[in-house]
Motif scaffolding. Structure first.
Motif, PDB file in Angstrom:
ATOM      1  N   UNK A 185      35.402  44.512  50.324  1.00 54.23           N
ATOM      2  CA  UNK A 185      36.361  45.098  49.390  1.00 54.23           C
ATOM      3  C   UNK A 185      36.883  44.091  48.393  1.00 54.23           C
ATOM      4  N   UNK A 186      37.156  42.860  48.872  1.00 53.07           N
ATOM      5  CA  UNK A 186      37.649  41.809  47.977  1.00 53.07           C
ATOM      6  C   UNK A 186      36.639  41.437  46.912  1.00 53.07           C
ATOM      7  N   UNK A 187      35.376  41.291  47.302  1.00 55.05           N
ATOM      8  CA  UNK A 187      34.324  40.951  46.345  1.00 55.05           C
ATOM      9  C   UNK A 187      34.111  42.087  45.341  1.00 55.05           C
ATOM     10  N   UNK A 188      34.171  43.338  45.812  1.00 58.28           N
ATOM     11  CA  UNK A 188      34.004  44.488  44.925  1.00 58.28           C
ATOM     12  C   UNK A 188      35.086  44.505  43.843  1.00 58.28           C
ATOM     13  N   UNK A 189      36.342  44.328  44.255  1.00 58.98           N
ATOM     14  CA  UNK A 189      37.447  44.336  43.291  1.00 58.98           C
ATOM     15  C   UNK A 189      37.342  43.157  42.337  1.00 58.98           C
ATOM     16  N   UNK A 190      36.941  41.985  42.849  1.00 57.53           N
ATOM     17  CA  UNK A 190      36.796  40.807  41.996  1.00 57.53           C
ATOM     18  C   UNK A 190      35.825  41.082  40.853  1.00 57.53           C
ATOM     19  N   UNK A 191      34.692  41.722  41.162  1.00 55.55           N
ATOM     20  CA  UNK A 191      33.698  42.016  40.138  1.00 55.55           C
ATOM     21  C   UNK A 191      34.120  43.086  39.156  1.00 55.55           C
ATOM     22  N   UNK A 192      35.197  43.815  39.456  1.00 55.25           N
ATOM     23  CA  UNK A 192      35.678  44.868  38.564  1.00 55.25           C
ATOM     24  C   UNK A 192      36.719  44.371  37.566  1.00 55.25           C
ATOM     25  N   UNK A 193      37.359  43.227  37.875  1.00 57.20           N
ATOM     26  CA  UNK A 193      38.492  42.821  37.040  1.00 57.20           C
ATOM     27  C   UNK A 193      38.192  41.668  36.106  1.00 57.20           C
ATOM     28  N   UNK A 194      37.024  41.019  36.246  1.00 58.65           N
ATOM     29  CA  UNK A 194      36.713  39.882  35.383  1.00 58.65           C
ATOM     30  C   UNK A 194      35.200  39.777  35.198  1.00 58.65           C
ATOM     31  N   UNK A 195      34.722  39.507  33.975  1.00 59.17           N
ATOM     32  CA  UNK A 195      33.276  39.389  33.756  1.00 59.17           C
ATOM     33  C   UNK A 195      32.737  38.087  34.332  1.00 59.17           C
ATOM     34  N   UNK A 196      31.480  38.120  34.756  1.00 61.21           N
ATOM     35  CA  UNK A 196      30.912  36.937  35.401  1.00 61.21           C
ATOM     36  C   UNK A 196      30.720  35.784  34.426  1.00 61.21           C
ATOM     37  N   UNK A 197      30.701  36.061  33.104  1.00 59.25           N
ATOM     38  CA  UNK A 197      30.501  34.978  32.135  1.00 59.25           C
ATOM     39  C   UNK A 197      31.808  34.429  31.584  1.00 59.25           C
ATOM     40  N   UNK A 198      32.931  34.793  32.199  1.00 56.74           N
ATOM     41  CA  UNK A 198      34.214  34.220  31.778  1.00 56.74           C
ATOM     42  C   UNK A 198      34.195  32.722  32.067  1.00 56.74           C
ATOM     43  N   UNK A 199      34.371  31.873  31.033  1.00 49.36           N
ATOM     44  CA  UNK A 199      34.268  30.416  31.242  1.00 49.36           C
ATOM     45  C   UNK A 199      35.296  29.867  32.221  1.00 49.36           C
ATOM     46  N   UNK A 200      36.395  30.581  32.423  1.00 44.43           N
ATOM     47  CA  UNK A 200      37.428  30.093  33.335  1.00 44.43           C
ATOM     48  C   UNK A 200      36.973  30.120  34.799  1.00 44.43           C
ATOM     49  N   UNK A 201      35.950  30.912  35.101  1.00 42.09           N
ATOM     50  CA  UNK A 201      35.419  30.947  36.472  1.00 42.09           C
ATOM     51  C   UNK A 201      34.681  29.662  36.823  1.00 42.09           C
ATOM     52  N   UNK A 202      34.283  28.911  35.806  1.00 43.75           N
ATOM     53  CA  UNK A 202      33.514  27.689  36.036  1.00 43.75           C
ATOM     54  C   UNK A 202      34.401  26.463  36.213  1.00 43.75           C
TER      55      UNK A 202
END
Length: 542
Positions: free
Chosen positions: A288-305
Motif C-alpha cells: 500500500x505504501x509503495x502504491x501511494x508513493x507512485x501516485x503522488x510523485x513522478x519517478x523523474x522528479x530530480x528531488x528523488x535523487x
C-alpha cells in the motif's frame, strides 16, 4: 530410541541431546538452555506488525520509485514481499512445532544437515550484525535534518550505539517494551503517511491538485534503466530487476518474531497469531505504501535523487513540501529516526539470539552460551554488540561507500537466509509426512505449503544470482565483490563444517521431531477470556 524416550518431553534446558544419532555417529551437542520466557503477547504482536520497519521502507521507497517507476517498484516489492512471506510462513510452522533456541539455524541442522545449520547460523549472525551499524548510521544522518554540524556526528553515533547496546544488555523484557513503543510509533507513521498521501493524491492538500494516476501515464508506469539502449521493453524489465536488492533491504528481519520464540510466553499460540497477521501487514504497509508513493510523485522528479539520508529524500516529505505542508516533515524525520534506531535494536537482538543458539548446540564458542541468572545471554549480546561500533566508520571520509557495501552484503545475506529456511521447511515437510505426523495438529500450519516454500526457494535462488547483474554493464571489481562475496563465504562455511565434522544430510526417517521439544502443555497456558472492556479490546488488537 525407546518408545518412552520418544514420548517424553521436558521444558528446554533439561535435555542434553537434541538430535538423534546419524549413520556416521554425528551428534549435535547441546548445553542447557537458560533463557526465560519474558516477551508478552502484546510485545510479540507489535514486533510482528512493525518490528523491523525502518529506513528501507520510509526512505528507500523513493529510490525504488526513481529507479523503476510506480508500477516497476510495485512489482519489485510485491515479488520480494511474497518471497519474504514464504520464509516467514515456513519458519512459523516449524516454530509452532519446536519453539526452542536457535530458531531456523537449529532447524536446518536438525532436519536438513548440521553443516547447513552451521553455515546459515553464522551467515544470519553476520548479516544482522552488520545491519546494526547501518541503521545506527541512518539514525545519525537523520539528526542532521536539524543539526548539520559534522563535528557533532561522532557524538550522536556514540549515543545511539550506547543506547542500542544497553537496551539489549538490560534484557528481553526491556527489549520487548522498547519495541512495543517503537512499533506503535512506526505504525502511526506509516498509516499517517499513507493517509496523507492518499488525501494529497485526491486533491485534499493545500494546493488542491488532484493527481489520481496521472504519473502512471506521464512520465510512465515503468522507468527505463538506461542499460539496454536498443530495446526499451527489456530496459524497463532490467530496471525492475535492479530494485530487487532495495526491496529486499526493506523486508529484512521479518523472521524476528519466530527467532524470539524461546523467550516468548505461550510461544505456539502467540507466534502463530503473529505469523497469520503478517500477510496483511505486508499488503497494507509495504504494498500500500509503495502504491501511494507512485501516485503522488513522478519517478523523474530530480528531488528523488538527492542523497541526504534524512526525511528530505522521502517522497512523502517532498510532496508535503510541494503541497505547502510545513510541520509534517519534522514529525516524519523524528519518527523515521526512531524507526532506524528500532531496526538496529531488533537486528542486534536477532543476531545475539542466533549466535547463542549456535553456541548452545556446539557450533560456536561455548562461552557465547553463557546466561545470567535472569536468563540473558549476555556473552552473545556483548559479542554481537561489538560490530555496532563500526558505525563510527561513517564519520571518516570514504565511510559512506563502505556502508553502502554493508547494505548490499546484509541484503544478499538475507536472501541466503530465506533460501535456507525454505530448503529446511521442505525437508521438515517431507520428514513429518514420512514419520506419520499430522501438520494440521500444529498450532499453526499453512494450506499453501509446500508450494509456497517452493516458490520462495526458486525466487531466492534467482535473487542471489542476479542481485549484482548491473555490474557487468560497467564492471567494477569492488561492486562485483560486494554483490557475490556472500556466496563463496556461505559455501566455505558449509563445506568446511561438513568436511571437519563428516556430517550427512538427514534422511526423512532419521529426523528427530521429539527429543528436547517441549509439549504445548509445557509452554502454553490455557486461554483466559478477558472480562473487562479494555481486556477485550486488547485481545482483538494483540
Amino acid at each position: 530410541m525407546s518408545v518412552d524416550e520418544k514420548t517424553s518431553s521436558v521444558e528446554k534446558g533439561a535435555v542434553q541431546d537434541y538430535v538423534v544419532q546419524s549413520e556416521n555417529n554425528f551428534q549435535l551437542e547441546a548445553e542447557n538452555d537458560n533463557v526465560r520466557r519474558k516477551l508478552k503477547e502484546r510485545h510479540v504482536q507489535m514486533i510482528a506488525i512493525a518490528g523491523t520497519i525502518g529506513t528501507g521502507l520510509f526512505l528507500g521507497s523513493g529510490l525504488a520509485l526513481s529507479g523503476a517507476g510506480p508500477l516497476g517498484a510495485l512489482i519489485a516489492y510485491m515479488l520480494v514481499g511474497s518471497v519474504a512471506y514464504s520464509a516467514l510462513v515456513a519458519i512459523g510452522e516449524m516454530t509452532a512445532h519446536a519453539p526452542i533456541s536457535g530458531s531456523f539455524a537449529h532447524f536446518a541442522a536438525r532436519w536438513c544437515d548440521p553443516a547447513l545449520g552451521f553455515a546459515v547460523g553464522w551467515n544470519y549472525w553476520y548479516s544482522n550484525s552488520i545491519s546494526v551499524p547501518v541503521e545506527i548510521t541512518a539514525a545519525t544522518i537523520l539528526v542532521t535534518f536539524w543539526d548539520d554540524n559534522l563535528k557533532h556526528q561522532a557524538g550522536y553515533t556514540a549515543l545511539f550505539c550506547v543506547l542500542v547496546c544497553l537496551i539489549n544488555i538490560f534484557g528481553v523484557r526491556y527489549f520487548g517494551e522498547s519495541e512495543f513503543f517503537f512499533s506503535i510509533v512506526k505504525l502511526l507513521l506509516i498509516t499517517g503517511l499513507i493517509l496523507v498521501g492518499l488525501i494529497i493524491d485526491l486533491g485534499g492538500g493545500p494546493d488542491h491538485d488532484r493527481r489520481g494516476f496521472r504519473y502512471w501515464k506521464h512520465p510512465g508506469a515503468v522507468a527505463p534503466a538506461g542499460l539496454v539502449l536498443y530495446n526499451i521493453g527489456l530496459d524497463r524489465f532490467v530496471a525492475i530487476l535492479n530494485q530487487i536488492v532495495q526491496a529486499g533491504f526493506s523486508f529484512q528481519g521479518m523472521e524476528l518474531v519466530a527467532i524470539a520464540a524461546s523467550e516468548t510466553q505461550n510461544p505456539r499460540r502467540n507466534i502463530s497469531k503473529a505469523v497469520r497477521r503478517v500477510f496483511w501487514r505486508v499488503l497494507l504497509f509495504y504494498i500500500g505504501g509503495i502504491l501511494i508513493t507512485g501516485m503522488i510523485i513522478p519517478y523523474d522528479d530530480p528531488r528523488l535523487l538527492q542523497d541526504t539520508g534524512t526525511a528530505a529524500e522521502s517522497p512523502y516529505v517532498i510532496v508535503m513540501s510541494s503541497a505547502g505542508i510545513k510541520v509534517l516533515p519534522h514529525i516524519v524525520n523524528a519518527c523515521v529516526m526512531l524507526s532506524a534506531f528500532s531496526a538496529g535494536n531488533s537486528f542486534l537482538f536477532s543476531g545475539s539470539r542466533i549466535i547463542y543458539g549456535l553456541a548452545l548446540h556446539g557450533q560456536a564458542p561455548k562461552i557465547l552460551a553463557w546466561c545470567t541468572k535472569g536468563g540473558l545471554p549476555l556473552a552473545a549480546v556483548l559479542f554481537s554488540s561489538s560490530l555496532a561500533w563500526l558505525s563510527f566508520m561513517n564519520v571518516s571520509s570514504g565511510g559512506a561507500t563502505v556502508f553502502n557495501w554493508f547494505v548490499s552484503l546484509s541484503t544478499v545475506g538475507g536472501f541466503i537466509n530465506w533460501w535456507v529456511v525454505n530448503i529446511t521447511y521442505l525437508h521438515f515437510y517431507r520428514g513429518f509426512r514420512v514419520q506419520g505426523f499430522d501438520r494440521k495438529k500444529l498450532a499453526y500450519y499453512s494450506i499453501l505449503q509446500p508450494w509456497l516454500s517452493i516458490w520462495g526457494l526458486v525466487w531466492t535462488t534467482i535473487f542471489i544470482l542476479i542481485n549484482g547483474f548491473t555490474v557487468f554493464w560497467d564492471f567494477n571489481a569492488a561492486d562485483f565483490l560486494v554483490a557475490y562475496l556472500n556466496i563463496p563465504i556461505f559455501a566455505l562455511l558449509y563445506f568446511g563444517w561438513k568436511v571437519i565434522k563428516r556430517t550427512k544430510i538427514w534422511s526423512p526417517t532419521n529426523m528427530d521431531f521429539v527429543t528436547g521439544i517441549p509439549t504445548i502443555d509445557e509452554t502454553d497456558s490455557p486461554i483466559v477470556p478477558p472480562t473487562t472492556i479494555l481486556g477485550k479490546i486488547a485481545a482483538i488488537v494483540f
